[in-house]
Design a protein around this motif. Structure first.
Motif, PDB file in Angstrom:
ATOM      1  N   PRO A  47       0.827  -1.208   0.000  1.00 48.85           N
ATOM      2  CA  PRO A  47       0.000   0.000   0.000  1.00 48.85           C
ATOM      3  C   PRO A  47       0.867   1.267   0.000  1.00 48.85           C
ATOM      4  O   PRO A  47       1.940   1.288   0.604  1.00 48.85           O
ATOM      5  N   GLY A  62       3.436   1.501   2.941  1.00 55.48           N
ATOM      6  CA  GLY A  62       3.116   0.642   4.077  1.00 55.48           C
ATOM      7  C   GLY A  62       3.788  -0.713   3.967  1.00 55.48           C
ATOM      8  O   GLY A  62       4.575  -0.978   3.052  1.00 55.48           O
ATOM      9  N   ASP A  63       3.464  -1.581   4.896  1.00 57.61           N
ATOM     10  CA  ASP A  63       4.024  -2.928   4.918  1.00 57.61           C
ATOM     11  C   ASP A  63       3.367  -3.794   3.857  1.00 57.61           C
ATOM     12  O   ASP A  63       2.148  -3.719   3.625  1.00 57.61           O
ATOM     13  N   PHE A  65       1.642  -6.954   2.292  1.00 57.42           N
ATOM     14  CA  PHE A  65       0.778  -7.982   2.878  1.00 57.42           C
ATOM     15  C   PHE A  65       0.207  -8.884   1.790  1.00 57.42           C
ATOM     16  O   PHE A  65       0.140  -8.523   0.623  1.00 57.42           O
ATOM     17  N   THR A  78      -9.075  -4.746   4.154  1.00 62.20           N
ATOM     18  CA  THR A  78      -7.682  -4.643   4.592  1.00 62.20           C
ATOM     19  C   THR A  78      -6.948  -3.585   3.777  1.00 62.20           C
ATOM     20  O   THR A  78      -6.217  -2.761   4.336  1.00 62.20           O
ATOM     21  N   VAL A  79      -7.139  -3.596   2.460  1.00 63.52           N
ATOM     22  CA  VAL A  79      -6.508  -2.588   1.597  1.00 63.52           C
ATOM     23  C   VAL A  79      -6.979  -1.199   2.012  1.00 63.52           C
ATOM     24  O   VAL A  79      -6.164  -0.274   2.176  1.00 63.52           O
ATOM     25  N   LYS A  80      -8.291  -1.048   2.201  1.00 66.80           N
ATOM     26  CA  LYS A  80      -8.830   0.266   2.573  1.00 66.80           C
ATOM     27  C   LYS A  80      -8.292   0.724   3.927  1.00 66.80           C
ATOM     28  O   LYS A  80      -7.935   1.890   4.107  1.00 66.80           O
ATOM     29  N   GLU A  81      -8.208  -0.177   4.879  1.00 68.91           N
ATOM     30  CA  GLU A  81      -7.689   0.150   6.206  1.00 68.91           C
ATOM     31  C   GLU A  81      -6.223   0.563   6.123  1.00 68.91           C
ATOM     32  O   GLU A  81      -5.801   1.544   6.749  1.00 68.91           O
ATOM     33  N   GLN A  82      -5.435  -0.179   5.351  1.00 68.58           N
ATOM     34  CA  GLN A  82      -4.015   0.150   5.192  1.00 68.58           C
ATOM     35  C   GLN A  82      -3.844   1.530   4.546  1.00 68.58           C
ATOM     36  O   GLN A  82      -3.052   2.349   5.014  1.00 68.58           O
ATOM     37  N   LEU A  83      -4.598   1.796   3.473  1.00 68.27           N
ATOM     38  CA  LEU A  83      -4.495   3.086   2.790  1.00 68.27           C
ATOM     39  C   LEU A  83      -4.974   4.225   3.687  1.00 68.27           C
ATOM     40  O   LEU A  83      -4.366   5.297   3.718  1.00 68.27           O
ATOM     41  N   THR A  85      -4.931   4.356   6.960  1.00 65.99           N
ATOM     42  CA  THR A  85      -3.935   4.580   8.006  1.00 65.99           C
ATOM     43  C   THR A  85      -2.761   5.391   7.462  1.00 65.99           C
ATOM     44  O   THR A  85      -2.322   6.358   8.093  1.00 65.99           O
ATOM     45  N   LEU A  86      -2.272   5.012   6.288  1.00 70.55           N
ATOM     46  CA  LEU A  86      -1.149   5.737   5.692  1.00 70.55           C
ATOM     47  C   LEU A  86      -1.530   7.190   5.405  1.00 70.55           C
ATOM     48  O   LEU A  86      -0.756   8.114   5.693  1.00 70.55           O
TER      49      LEU A  86
END
Length: 172
Positions: A47, A62-63, A65, A78-83, A85-86
Motif C-alpha cells: 500500500p 506501508g508494509d 501484505f 484490509t486494503v482500505k484500512e491500510q491506505l 492509516t497511511l
C-alpha cells in the motif's frame, strides 16, 4: 496487468479510481481489481498513500501484505484500512491546515466546495463528466441521496407530515 506481473514487472494500481474529494472519507470506495489481480498472480500488495500540501506531494509506503487467504470483502477492507492509516499518518505529519486558519462565518460545506474548486482549477484538462463514472459504487451501500429519495415521491398530507420533521430541505 496479470501478464505484466507474471513477466516480472511491477505495477501501480490506484483502486480509488478517481481523486477523492469527500470531506468525510479519508479513502473512498475501492475498485476490486487490486484483489482480482493479486489473487490471480499470487502477488502481495504494497500500500502507498499520497498527501498534497501546497506545491509538495508526500508519499508513504506501508508494509507488504498477502491477501491469498482472504475473501474479496476481507481483502478489500484490509486494503482500505491500510491506505486510510497511511493517509491519516501523512495528514498528521505534513498537514498544514489549522483550525485557526478556517474562515469564521462560512458554512463548512461551502468552504470545502471552494477549496475543491480551487484545487480543480489547477488541473487544466480535468473532465468532470468522466469522473462521474470513475468512482466505485458499492451496490451493498446505500448513498444518503438514495436513502431519502422517497421524499420526492410523497404527496404531503397531515398523515405523513411527521416524515418531514427535521427534513425541511425535502419539502422544496
Amino acid at each position: 496487468m496479470i501478464y505484466a506481473l507474471r513477466m516480472g514487472a511491477s505495477i501501480i494500481l490506484y483502486p480509488e479510481g478517481t481523486w477523492n474529494k469527500s470531506p468525510n472519507q479519508i479513502i473512498s470506495g475501492l475498485f476490486p481489481g487490486v484483489f482480482e489481480v493479486a489473487r490471480a498472480t499470487g502477488c502481495r500488495i504494497v500500500p502507498m498513500a499520497h498527501q498534497r500540501e501546497g506545491d509538495l506531494i508526500y508519499s508513504k509506503v506501508g508494509d507488504v501484505f498477502d491477501i491469498s487467504g482472504m475473501s474479496r470483502y476481507e481483502a478489500m477492507e484490509t486494503v482500505k484500512e491500510q491506505l486510510s492509516t497511511l493517509k491519516y499518518e501523512l495528514m498528521e505529519m505534513y498537514g498544514q491546515a489549522k483550525r485557526k486558519d478556517f474562515p469564521i462565518g462560512i458554512v463548512a460545506e461551502n468552504y470545502w466546495e471552494e477549496h475543491i474548486n480551487a484545487l480543480m482549477a489547477e488541473v487544466p484538462l480535468y473532465d468532470y463528466e468522466l469522473e462521474k463514472h470513475t468512482k466505485w459504487v458499492d451496490k451493498d451501500v446505500t448513498a444518503p441521496a438514495d436513502a431519502f429519495s422517497f421524499f420526492k415521491r410523497i404527496n404531503p398530507s397531515k398523515y405523513n407530515a411527521f416524515l418531514y420533521r427535521g427534513n425541511i430541505q425535502y419539502m422544496i
